[in-house]
Design an enzyme around this catalytic site. Structure first.
Site, mmCIF file in Angstrom:
data_model
loop_
_atom_site.group_PDB
_atom_site.id
_atom_site.type_symbol
_atom_site.label_atom_id
_atom_site.label_comp_id
_atom_site.label_asym_id
_atom_site.label_seq_id
_atom_site.Cartn_x
_atom_site.Cartn_y
_atom_site.Cartn_z
ATOM 1 N N GLY A 17 11.028 37.916 -24.637
ATOM 2 C CA GLY A 17 10.817 39.535 -24.606
ATOM 3 C C GLY A 17 9.670 39.692 -25.547
ATOM 4 N N ALA A 106 17.665 42.837 -34.947
ATOM 5 C CA ALA A 106 16.729 43.938 -34.764
ATOM 6 C C ALA A 106 16.813 44.774 -33.503
ATOM 7 C CB ALA A 106 15.316 43.240 -34.938
ATOM 8 N N THR A 107 17.844 44.488 -32.752
ATOM 9 C CA THR A 107 18.047 45.323 -31.448
ATOM 10 C C THR A 107 18.297 46.697 -31.623
ATOM 11 O OG1 THR A 107 18.494 43.196 -30.262
ATOM 12 C CG2 THR A 107 19.271 45.222 -29.325
ATOM 13 N N ALA A 130 19.127 46.550 -39.344
ATOM 14 C CA ALA A 130 18.150 47.585 -39.475
ATOM 15 C C ALA A 130 17.685 48.040 -38.351
ATOM 16 C CB ALA A 130 17.289 47.398 -40.618
ATOM 17 N N MET A 133 12.370 46.266 -38.871
ATOM 18 C CA MET A 133 12.233 45.602 -39.699
ATOM 19 C C MET A 133 10.990 45.548 -40.374
ATOM 20 S SD MET A 133 14.736 43.194 -39.322
ATOM 21 C CE MET A 133 16.168 43.689 -38.707
ATOM 22 N N HIS A 166 6.388 55.837 -29.192
ATOM 23 C CA HIS A 166 6.625 54.531 -28.624
ATOM 24 C C HIS A 166 5.893 54.255 -27.295
ATOM 25 C CE1 HIS A 166 9.456 54.114 -32.012
ATOM 26 N NE2 HIS A 166 9.303 52.734 -32.118
ATOM 27 N N HIS A 167 5.734 52.985 -27.048
ATOM 28 C CA HIS A 167 5.234 52.874 -25.863
ATOM 29 C C HIS A 167 6.103 53.213 -24.699
ATOM 30 C CE1 HIS A 167 8.313 49.631 -25.629
ATOM 31 N NE2 HIS A 167 8.202 49.587 -26.825
ATOM 32 N N LYS A 170 9.801 51.941 -23.601
ATOM 33 C CA LYS A 170 10.904 51.786 -24.523
ATOM 34 C C LYS A 170 12.081 52.766 -24.130
ATOM 35 C CE LYS A 170 12.550 53.060 -29.284
ATOM 36 N NZ LYS A 170 13.037 51.781 -29.577
#
Length: 278
Positions: A17, A106-107, A130, A133, A166-167, A170
Site C-alpha cells: 500500500g 496505524a490502520t 494511534a 502516527m 484528506h485525499h 480515503k
C-alpha cells in the site's frame, strides 16, 4: 523481552500500500532496522515482487508475500508495523500474538470489536495504537486539550469545530485523527458533549454542547486537520498538516523503536507514551 542491542527485525504488514511502501523505504534507510517481512494479501498485484523495488528503492531481498517470515533467531528484537485495512488487521493481530511480536497499529476505521481484540492482545504483547502516527499531530492533540481546558468556561461560551482534509481515496470519514481530537476535547468539555457531523438545512442556532466535524476529500492531500476554537470576539485556529506521507511512516518506526529500546512489556500504548506525554 529480547536483547535490544541488535537490529530490530522489521515486518511491514500492508507493504504494497501507499503507506506500507513508505515504511519499507524508511525502514531500509534506517540501520536500526533489518527488513525481514513485507506482508500483503495473496491477490496483490505486487505479490512476489521485491519490496524495496516496489517502494522505489534498491532491491531489499525481501519479496512481498502473504506468508509471514519464520524468524529463527529468537534472541533478536522484532517488531511489526501495520498500515493495512480493517479487514486485514485481525490476521495481523493473531500472528503477532502467536509469535509474541511487538506491534504498531496505524490502520484506521477499526470496528469496536476490533478495538476490543487489540485490547485483549495487549494483555500478552506490547502494542502501540494511534489514529495518527505523526509526531506533530500528537503534539497538537495535547495542545488542543490544553486550550479546551483553559477556555471551556469562558464567558459567552466556547465553540469547537474540527475540519479535516484528506485525499480522494480515503475510505473512512471523519478521519480517525479527527475523531481522536474530538474525543480528547470532549474529555475536557464534559459528558454532555454532542458530536455533530456536518450541517444542512434549517438547523437552528448552534448549541453550547456540540463539537462539529467536517470531512473534505480532495486530490492527493496526505492529511490536514484544523481545530477552530470560537468565542465571542475572538478565535483560535490550530492547524497541523502533512506535506507528504513520510511523517506517518517515520512516526510508526519511532513507535517500533520505542517498544524495543524501552523494552516495553505487554500493554496498549499510544503515541503520547512514545513522546513521553502520557
Amino acid at each position: 523481552m529480547a536483547d535490544s542491542t541488535g537490529p530490530i527485525l522489521l515486518t511491514v504488514h500492508g507493504a504494497a500500500g501507499r503507506m506500507g511502501r513508505r515504511v519499507v523505504a524508511l525502514g531500509l534507510a534506517d540501520p536500526t532496522f533489518q527488513l525481514v517481512g513485507a506482508i500483503d494479501h495473496a491477490d496483490s498485484d505486487q505479490a512476489g515482487q521485491d519490496s524495496g523495488s516496489v517502494a522505489g528503492e534498491a532491491p531489499s531481498g525481501v519479496e512481498i508475500s502473504a506468508q509471514w517470515p519464520t524468524l529463527d533467531d529468537a534472541s533478536s528484537p522484532k517488531a511489526v508495523v501495520d498500515f493495512s485495512l480493517p479487514e486485514a488487521i485481525d490476521g495481523c493481530i493473531e500472528q503477532c500474538v502467536k509469535t509474541q511480536s511487538p506491534l504498531v497499529v496505524a490502520t484506521t476505521g477499526l470496528s469496536e470489536e476490533q478495538k476490543q481484540r487489540l485490547a485483549e492482545a495487549a494483555k500478552t504483547i506490547p502494542i502501540v495504537w494511534a489514529p495518527s502516527m505523526s509526531l506533530a499531530v500528537n503534539l497538537s492533540m495535547k495542545i488542543a486539550e490544553q486550550i479546551t481546558a483553559a477556555l471551556k468556561d469562558v464567558s459567552g461560551g466556547l465553540d469547537v469545530e474540527i475540519l479535516e482534509r484528506h485525499h480522494r481515496f480515503k475510505a473512512d470519514a471523519p478521519s480517525g485523527t479527527a475523531l481522536k481530537f474530538g474525543e480528547l476535547i470532549a474529555g475536557q468539555l464534559g459528558e454532555s458533549t454532542q458530536h455533530v457531523h456536518g450541517r444542512e438545512g434549517h438547523t437552528g442556532a448552534r448549541t453550547r454542547e456540540e463539537i462539529g466535524y467536517h470531512a473534505i476529500r480532495v486530490g492527493d492531500n496526505p492529511g490536514e486537520h484544523t481545530i477552530v476554537f470560537g468565542m465571542l470576539g475572538e478565535k483560535i485556529e490550530l492547524n497541523v498538516a502533512a506535506s507528504n506521507r513520510d511523517c506517518y511512516a517515520s512516526g510508526a518506526l519511532a513507535a517500533a523503536k520505542w517498544l524495543i529500546q524501552q523494552q516495553k512489556g505487554p500493554g496498549l500504548y499510544s503515541m503520547f507514551d512514545v513522546l513521553g506525554m502520557a
